[in-house]
Design a protein around this motif. Structure first.
Motif, PDB file in Angstrom:
ATOM      1  N   ARG A 125       0.882  -0.993   0.036  1.00  0.00           N
ATOM      2  CA  ARG A 125       0.005  -0.061   0.062  1.00  0.00           C
ATOM      3  C   ARG A 125       0.792   1.080   0.060  1.00  0.00           C
ATOM      4  NH1 ARG A 125      -3.761   1.413   5.193  1.00  0.00           N
ATOM      5  NH2 ARG A 125      -1.540   1.579   5.990  1.00  0.00           N
ATOM      6  N   CYS A 126       0.479   2.143  -0.810  1.00  0.00           N
ATOM      7  CA  CYS A 126       1.243   3.387  -0.915  1.00  0.00           C
ATOM      8  C   CYS A 126       0.721   4.229   0.585  1.00  0.00           C
ATOM      9  CB  CYS A 126       0.765   4.401  -2.077  1.00  0.00           C
ATOM     10  SG  CYS A 126       1.622   5.921  -2.237  1.00  0.00           S
ATOM     11  N   VAL A 127       2.036   4.814   1.034  1.00  0.00           N
ATOM     12  CA  VAL A 127       2.036   5.425   2.230  1.00  0.00           C
ATOM     13  C   VAL A 127       1.222   6.949   1.977  1.00  0.00           C
ATOM     14  CG1 VAL A 127       3.300   6.709   4.031  1.00  0.00           C
ATOM     15  CG2 VAL A 127       4.032   4.470   3.385  1.00  0.00           C
ATOM     16  N   SER A 128       1.442   7.417   0.710  1.00  0.00           N
ATOM     17  CA  SER A 128       1.028   8.650   0.300  1.00  0.00           C
ATOM     18  C   SER A 128      -0.616   8.845  -0.084  1.00  0.00           C
ATOM     19  CB  SER A 128       1.724   9.461  -0.663  1.00  0.00           C
ATOM     20  OG  SER A 128       3.083   9.495  -0.536  1.00  0.00           O
ATOM     21  N   CYS A 129      -0.991   7.886  -1.089  1.00  0.00           N
ATOM     22  CA  CYS A 129      -2.091   7.997  -1.654  1.00  0.00           C
ATOM     23  C   CYS A 129      -3.063   6.770  -1.345  1.00  0.00           C
ATOM     24  CB  CYS A 129      -2.233   8.141  -3.061  1.00  0.00           C
ATOM     25  SG  CYS A 129      -1.617   6.539  -4.109  1.00  0.00           S
ATOM     26  N   GLY A 130      -2.314   5.682  -0.365  1.00  0.00           N
ATOM     27  CA  GLY A 130      -3.151   4.419  -0.248  1.00  0.00           C
ATOM     28  C   GLY A 130      -3.670   3.430  -1.207  1.00  0.00           C
ATOM     29  N   ASN A 131      -3.029   3.659  -2.493  1.00  0.00           N
ATOM     30  CA  ASN A 131      -3.281   2.696  -3.484  1.00  0.00           C
ATOM     31  C   ASN A 131      -2.539   1.437  -3.062  1.00  0.00           C
ATOM     32  OD1 ASN A 131      -3.812   1.928  -6.196  1.00  0.00           O
ATOM     33  ND2 ASN A 131      -1.627   2.107  -6.692  1.00  0.00           N
ATOM     34  N   PHE A 132      -3.283   0.419  -3.329  1.00  0.00           N
ATOM     35  CA  PHE A 132      -3.119  -1.030  -3.054  1.00  0.00           C
ATOM     36  C   PHE A 132      -2.656  -1.804  -4.201  1.00  0.00           C
ATOM     37  CE2 PHE A 132      -4.212  -5.542  -2.512  1.00  0.00           C
ATOM     38  CZ  PHE A 132      -3.368  -5.902  -1.644  1.00  0.00           C
TER      39      PHE A 132
END
Length: 135
Positions: A125-132
């Motif tokens: 998961r991206c720390v910035s945008c939350g994209n999984f």
């Protein structure tokens, strides 16, 4: 203090962690001893009260032992299992972290039904945008 006096090189919460440290030190040629492991095995709640399981070395080897125990092998582990250290998010270019999607609902289903339904996914998961991103 004599060179042969045993001093604490590290403390650990659980005996298996101390045994790993002991074997690491012995692989480097430093004699090491685990103290209080049996007590903690019998009553693990005493671990914090007793100061944990201690790994002791001779006073002359203390600096070398601390240096060995403080060595971070994370990059070697990551390269061994094939995790890219510099992986970036495909959407925003942010830093990725390991994440299990659906773990909380799976746990709630287990509490309500009494048996697990495994419908979660491992990935990043991206720390910035939350994209999984599924692995």
């Amino acid at each position: 203090m004599s060179e042969n006096t045993l001093v604490t090189a590290g403390t650990f919460s659980f005996p298996h962690e101390a045994e790993i440290a002991r074997s690491t030190l012995e692989a480097e040629g430093i004699a090491a001893y685990v103290v209080d492991a049996h007590t903690i095995n019998m009553q693990w709640l005493y671990s914090n009260a007793m100061g944990g399981v201690r790994v002791k070395v001779q006073a002359k080897d203390l600096n070398a032992a601390k240096e060995i125990l403080n060595t971070d092998y994370s990059p070697l582990v990551d390269s061994e299992i094939g995790v890219e250290v510099n992986e970036k998010c495909s959407k925003c270019g942010g830093i990725l972290e390991p994440y299990t999607k659906g773990r909380r609902p799976a746990y709630l289903v287990f509490l309500l039904l009494g048996f697990p339904l495994f419908f979660y996914q491992h990935g990043f998961r991206c720390v910035s945008c939350g994209n999984f991103t599924k692995t």
